[in-house]
Design an enzyme around this catalytic site. Sequence first.
Site, mmCIF file in Angstrom:
data_model
loop_
_atom_site.group_PDB
_atom_site.id
_atom_site.type_symbol
_atom_site.label_atom_id
_atom_site.label_comp_id
_atom_site.label_asym_id
_atom_site.label_seq_id
_atom_site.Cartn_x
_atom_site.Cartn_y
_atom_site.Cartn_z
ATOM 1 N N ARG A 41 6.608 5.571 -9.632
ATOM 2 C CA ARG A 41 5.784 5.617 -8.763
ATOM 3 C C ARG A 41 5.350 6.956 -8.280
ATOM 4 N NH1 ARG A 41 5.765 0.455 -5.228
ATOM 5 N NH2 ARG A 41 4.959 1.529 -3.793
ATOM 6 N N ASN A 50 1.158 -9.114 -0.037
ATOM 7 C CA ASN A 50 2.216 -8.206 0.439
ATOM 8 C C ASN A 50 1.922 -7.012 1.442
ATOM 9 O OD1 ASN A 50 4.712 -7.168 0.733
ATOM 10 N ND2 ASN A 50 4.554 -6.144 -1.090
ATOM 11 N N ASN A 95 4.270 -4.353 -8.170
ATOM 12 C CA ASN A 95 4.607 -5.361 -7.089
ATOM 13 C C ASN A 95 4.878 -6.652 -7.713
ATOM 14 O OD1 ASN A 95 3.363 -5.253 -3.792
ATOM 15 N ND2 ASN A 95 4.324 -3.408 -4.840
ATOM 16 N N GLY A 114 0.709 -1.175 -0.032
ATOM 17 C CA GLY A 114 -0.006 -0.092 -0.024
ATOM 18 C C GLY A 114 0.757 1.212 -0.010
ATOM 19 N N GLY A 115 1.992 1.167 -0.413
ATOM 20 C CA GLY A 115 2.829 2.455 -0.387
ATOM 21 C C GLY A 115 2.212 3.216 -1.620
ATOM 22 N N HIS A 146 11.585 -5.442 2.762
ATOM 23 C CA HIS A 146 10.062 -5.647 2.636
ATOM 24 C C HIS A 146 9.628 -5.889 1.394
ATOM 25 C CE1 HIS A 146 6.261 -5.019 4.428
ATOM 26 N NE2 HIS A 146 5.844 -3.858 3.499
ATOM 27 N N TRP A 147 10.349 -5.945 0.302
ATOM 28 C CA TRP A 147 10.195 -6.384 -0.901
ATOM 29 C C TRP A 147 10.449 -7.784 -1.286
ATOM 30 C CZ3 TRP A 147 10.568 -1.158 -4.271
ATOM 31 C CH2 TRP A 147 9.462 -0.437 -3.843
#
Length: 295
Positions: A195, A116, A57, A48-49, A273-274
Site C-alpha cells: 500500500r 466500499n 480491496n 479511498g485510503g 471497515h473491510w
Amino acid sequence: MGAQATYEQEAVRRSAKAGGLTLNYYEAGPEGGSVLGGGLPLVMLHGGGPGASAWSNFGRALPHFSASFRTLLVDQPGFGGSDKPPVEGNYYRFAADHVVALLDELGIEQVHLLGNSLGGGTAMRLALSHPDRVGRLVLMGPGGLSLNLFHADPTEGVQRLMEFGAEPTREALRAFISTMVVDQTLVTDELVEERFADATAPGAREAMRSMGMSFFDPASAEDGLLWREAHRLRHHTLLTWGREDRVNPLDGALVALKLIARARLHVFPNCGHWAQIEAAEEFAEVATAFLARYH
C-alpha cells in the site's frame, strides 16, 4: 469462499477510455455473462485510503463473485492504474460520471453496483444521477451516505488518514490500516509495503489531495452530503457494516436505513471497515444472495 477459479492480477487486467480518462479495471466471469441477478454485470468500487485500488480491496473476492456474475473491479479516477487528473467538482459525481462513461465504452447498459467506503459514495451518486443504469446496490460503510449520529467527527480512521496525508510514512500508513480491521494479524508488513508503494507512486499523493479537497471546498462539499438525498433512492439497497467500524461507525447507517425506502442492513460482528476481507465468506454469501433476487 467456495471459489471456482483463481486469477493472476495481470491476466484479468483491462483498460478503456472513459470520458477523456483511461480507467484500469479487472474483469472475470462466466462466458456469456452473469448467470444470477437478471444477467446484469457487477461493478465493484473500492475505498479511498492511501494505496487503495480495485485489486487491493476486491482481488481476493473476485473468484467468488465471478463464479456467478460478469464482474468488473474498477480503479476509480486517481487510484491504482487509472489516470490521476485533478478532481472537478465533488469526487463522488466526478468518479460516477467516469464510471458511466466506462460502461458506455464497454457497451454495458445496466449493472449492479457494490461500493466500499469512497466507492459506496460513488455508487450512490451514480444511482441517484443515472437510476436507469443500476439494478441493485450493495453499500459497505459508504462515504457520503453515512451520517454519524453519536460518534465525533472526524472519526479515528479519518484522523489517521489525515495524519498520513500530512506526513506519509510507513508508520502512519500502518496506523491507518490498523483502524480498518479488528484482527490485527491482517496488518502485515507485506500489506503495508504494497500500500505504501501505491500511495507514494507518481501522482498518487496529488490525486488523493485533490480528492480530499473536493469534500472541504465549499463549492463542491455539499454535493458530497449524499444522506440529504437518500430519500430519492428507489433501488433495492443492501447496507453492510462492520460492527466495530472505526472509519464510518455503525451509527452512521441509521439515517440511510430510515430514508432509503428499499434498504436493509446486515451487520458483521467482530469486523471493521473491510468486511470484504475480514468477514470474507459471510460478506460474499450475503451480497450474492441479495443480488440474485434481482429479475
